[in-house]
Design a protein around this motif. Structure first.
Motif, PDB file in Angstrom:
ATOM      1  N   THR A  65       0.815  -1.221   0.000  1.00 51.98           N
ATOM      2  CA  THR A  65       0.000   0.000   0.000  1.00 51.98           C
ATOM      3  C   THR A  65       0.847   1.269   0.000  1.00 51.98           C
ATOM      4  O   THR A  65       0.320   2.366  -0.211  1.00 51.98           O
ATOM      5  CB  THR A  65      -0.939   0.038   1.225  1.00 51.98           C
ATOM      6  N   HIS A  68       2.550   4.178  -4.668  1.00 47.13           N
ATOM      7  CA  HIS A  68       1.526   4.998  -5.329  1.00 47.13           C
ATOM      8  C   HIS A  68       2.078   5.503  -6.653  1.00 47.13           C
ATOM      9  O   HIS A  68       3.261   5.872  -6.755  1.00 47.13           O
ATOM     10  CB  HIS A  68       1.121   6.182  -4.453  1.00 47.13           C
ATOM     11  N   SER A  69       1.231   5.563  -7.648  1.00 47.60           N
ATOM     12  CA  SER A  69       1.675   5.976  -8.980  1.00 47.60           C
ATOM     13  C   SER A  69       2.179   7.412  -8.993  1.00 47.60           C
ATOM     14  O   SER A  69       3.131   7.741  -9.690  1.00 47.60           O
ATOM     15  CB  SER A  69       0.530   5.815  -9.993  1.00 47.60           C
ATOM     16  N   SER A 174      -6.047  11.120   0.804  1.00 49.63           N
ATOM     17  CA  SER A 174      -6.627  10.120  -0.092  1.00 49.63           C
ATOM     18  C   SER A 174      -7.811   9.440   0.592  1.00 49.63           C
ATOM     19  O   SER A 174      -7.841   9.308   1.805  1.00 49.63           O
ATOM     20  CB  SER A 174      -5.571   9.082  -0.479  1.00 49.63           C
ATOM     21  N   SER A 176     -10.054   6.664   2.026  1.00 55.53           N
ATOM     22  CA  SER A 176      -9.807   5.348   2.621  1.00 55.53           C
ATOM     23  C   SER A 176     -11.074   4.517   2.582  1.00 55.53           C
ATOM     24  O   SER A 176     -12.180   5.025   2.816  1.00 55.53           O
ATOM     25  CB  SER A 176      -9.337   5.496   4.080  1.00 55.53           C
ATOM     26  N   SER A 182     -11.737  -3.062   3.734  1.00 55.30           N
ATOM     27  CA  SER A 182     -10.282  -3.241   3.797  1.00 55.30           C
ATOM     28  C   SER A 182      -9.932  -4.636   4.315  1.00 55.30           C
ATOM     29  O   SER A 182      -9.053  -5.316   3.768  1.00 55.30           O
ATOM     30  CB  SER A 182      -9.641  -2.175   4.696  1.00 55.30           C
ATOM     31  N   THR A 214      -0.915  -6.547  -4.214  1.00 52.43           N
ATOM     32  CA  THR A 214      -1.309  -5.239  -3.685  1.00 52.43           C
ATOM     33  C   THR A 214      -0.724  -4.116  -4.523  1.00 52.43           C
ATOM     34  O   THR A 214      -1.401  -3.104  -4.795  1.00 52.43           O
ATOM     35  CB  THR A 214      -0.847  -5.085  -2.220  1.00 52.43           C
ATOM     36  N   ILE A 215       0.540  -4.262  -4.955  1.00 51.49           N
ATOM     37  CA  ILE A 215       1.165  -3.240  -5.801  1.00 51.49           C
ATOM     38  C   ILE A 215       0.410  -3.101  -7.117  1.00 51.49           C
ATOM     39  O   ILE A 215       0.150  -1.993  -7.595  1.00 51.49           O
ATOM     40  CB  ILE A 215       2.643  -3.593  -6.054  1.00 51.49           C
ATOM     41  N   GLU A 218      -2.770  -1.238  -6.417  1.00 51.53           N
ATOM     42  CA  GLU A 218      -2.511   0.185  -6.171  1.00 51.53           C
ATOM     43  C   GLU A 218      -2.244   0.932  -7.471  1.00 51.53           C
ATOM     44  O   GLU A 218      -2.793   2.012  -7.718  1.00 51.53           O
ATOM     45  CB  GLU A 218      -1.329   0.351  -5.214  1.00 51.53           C
ATOM     46  N   LEU A 219      -1.374   0.386  -8.303  1.00 51.93           N
ATOM     47  CA  LEU A 219      -0.970   1.078  -9.529  1.00 51.93           C
ATOM     48  C   LEU A 219      -2.062   1.075 -10.596  1.00 51.93           C
ATOM     49  O   LEU A 219      -2.103   1.956 -11.448  1.00 51.93           O
ATOM     50  CB  LEU A 219       0.312   0.451 -10.086  1.00 51.93           C
ATOM     51  N   SER A 223      -7.447  -0.515  -5.857  1.00 51.84           N
ATOM     52  CA  SER A 223      -7.288  -0.762  -4.420  1.00 51.84           C
ATOM     53  C   SER A 223      -8.439  -0.201  -3.600  1.00 51.84           C
ATOM     54  O   SER A 223      -8.624  -0.558  -2.435  1.00 51.84           O
ATOM     55  CB  SER A 223      -5.974  -0.151  -3.924  1.00 51.84           C
ATOM     56  N   THR A 227      -6.619   0.268   3.190  1.00 47.66           N
ATOM     57  CA  THR A 227      -5.690   0.577   4.283  1.00 47.66           C
ATOM     58  C   THR A 227      -5.638  -0.623   5.224  1.00 47.66           C
ATOM     59  O   THR A 227      -6.646  -1.310   5.422  1.00 47.66           O
ATOM     60  CB  THR A 227      -6.141   1.815   5.087  1.00 47.66           C
TER      61      THR A 227
END
Length: 370
Positions: A65, A68-69, A174, A176, A182, A214-215, A218-219, A223, A227
């Motif tokens: 998490t 972030h891009s 951001s 949540s 989550s 998760t990556i 996120e990207l 997501s 959190t």
């Protein structure tokens, strides 16, 4: 009663450490309490394997998490330089670990894992699975983090003459996700990530599988504001710390005591070398010397970010560089471990003709390590 004592004592040590700003306080406290209770024979026999794997998965999601891009785009055209600095840091870590591995109380693999400069909690979580001694890895990794965290304010003030007056950091807020969403996502990412990691034969799949998923989430923007609850992170840290701590014996402590002077010297050398990389990064990327130092600091990511905010540094650039370093170290370390195991097996096979009995005893150990 042993588990109750372990839990209560760990919470009692975690709270003051957390207030003092110690990074990953719950893991450090669990390790310390686990060692004390193990030596006094008051600790449980061990942490259940499934609980340890669940803790690895939660930690993998938590680290994922952080990616972030918008932070990664802050590197701009300088991302090849940042990756190159990360690779050089990895090579320096391996070199320092190889030197530590020459000590009679530690294997080359354990030495390499103990001095990999990044992702201390993640490496401690999977050290045993990779074939290393997680007790040695835990102590030396947290010695590294402690040295970096303790010396950073001194270096920032005396060497870089940074203005530590209160700067206001404009961090974007951001959205949540609700806690129940989550938690559901964490369960899915942990289970699916671990299964996919096993299918792909990924070393340390319990940590790296959920982290990779998760990556990607996120990207890709899927997501949904995921959190990881603080209590869940702390519980995972505790399980990982206990796993290493309760396995200690008095003989293990004596071995660690003999290792500490060499480990401390190598940690200092590694810090000086990466500070030199920070100078090179500042010249090439056009950032300040302080930004270069903070971006290449080989550990203590929470202390780095806090210092960056205090001194008004380029927080976005530093975050992106540090996250790339941690990811590189965590994904490279298991592959490195696999290479060490294969090399050891080949050496055992080569010596088979001269020492058949010794090799027959060594081969099961090599398979167990793998």
């Amino acid at each position: 009663m042993r588990w109750a004592l372990l839990l209560i004592a760990t919470i009692g040590v975690t709270v003051p450490l957390d207030r003092l700003g110690v990074p990953s306080a719950a893991l450090f406290a669990a390790l310390l309490v686990g060692i004390v209770l193990a030596v006094t024979r008051l600790a449980p026999s061990g942490v259940p394997r499934k609980a340890g794997l669940a803790a690895q998965g939660v930690l993998g999601v938590y680290i994922g998490t952080m990616v972030h891009s918008d932070a990664l785009t802050a590197l701009g055209p300088h991302w090849p330089v940042v990756v190159g600095v990360g690779v050089i840091t990895l090579l320096l870590s391996i070199g320092a670990g190889a030197l530590l591995g020459m000590h009679r109380d530690v294997s080359a693999l354990t030495g390499a894992l103990a001095l990999v400069a990044g992702g201390a909690s993640g490496l401690v979580a999977i050290a045993r699975e990779l074939g290393g001694d997680d007790r040695v890895v835990a102590v030396i990794q947290y010695l590294r983090v402690a040295v970096i965290t303790a010396t950073m304010p001194v270096v920032v003030t005396l060497v870089y003459h940074a203005d530590r007056t209160s700067h206001v950091a404009s961090t974007p807020q951001s959205h949540s996700a609700p806690w129940y969403l989550s938690l559901a996502m964490i369960v899915v990412l942990v289970v699916a990530g671990a299964l996919l990691g096993r299918l792909a034969r990924l070393p340390g799949s319990g940590l790296l599988g959920p982290m990779a998923l998760t990556i990607v989430a996120e990207l890709s923007g899927w997501s949904f504001g995921l959190t990881v609850p603080v209590l869940l992170v702390s519980a995972s840290y505790m399980l990982i710390g206990w796993q290493a701590g309760v396995a200690f014996t008095r003989e293990s402590l004596r071995a660690i005591e003999r290792l500490l002077p060499a480990a401390l010297g190598l940690i200092v050398l590694l810090n000086v070398a990466t500070a030199g990389l920070g100078v090179a990064l500042s010249k090439i990327a056009g950032v300040s010397m302080l930004d270069g130092y903070l971006a290449t600091s080989p550990g203590g990511i929470y202390a780095v970010l806090a210092t960056a905010v205090e001194t008004g540094s380029n927080v976005t650039f530093i975050i992106a560089t540090q996250v790339l370093r941690v990811l590189l170290m965590l994904f490279a370390a298991p592959l490195l471990a696999r290479g060490f195991v294969r090399l050891a097996y080949r050496r055992a096979s080569t010596d088979a003709s001269s020492e058949p009995i010794a090799v027959a005893e060594a081969r099961p150990a090599a398979r167990t390590s793998s």
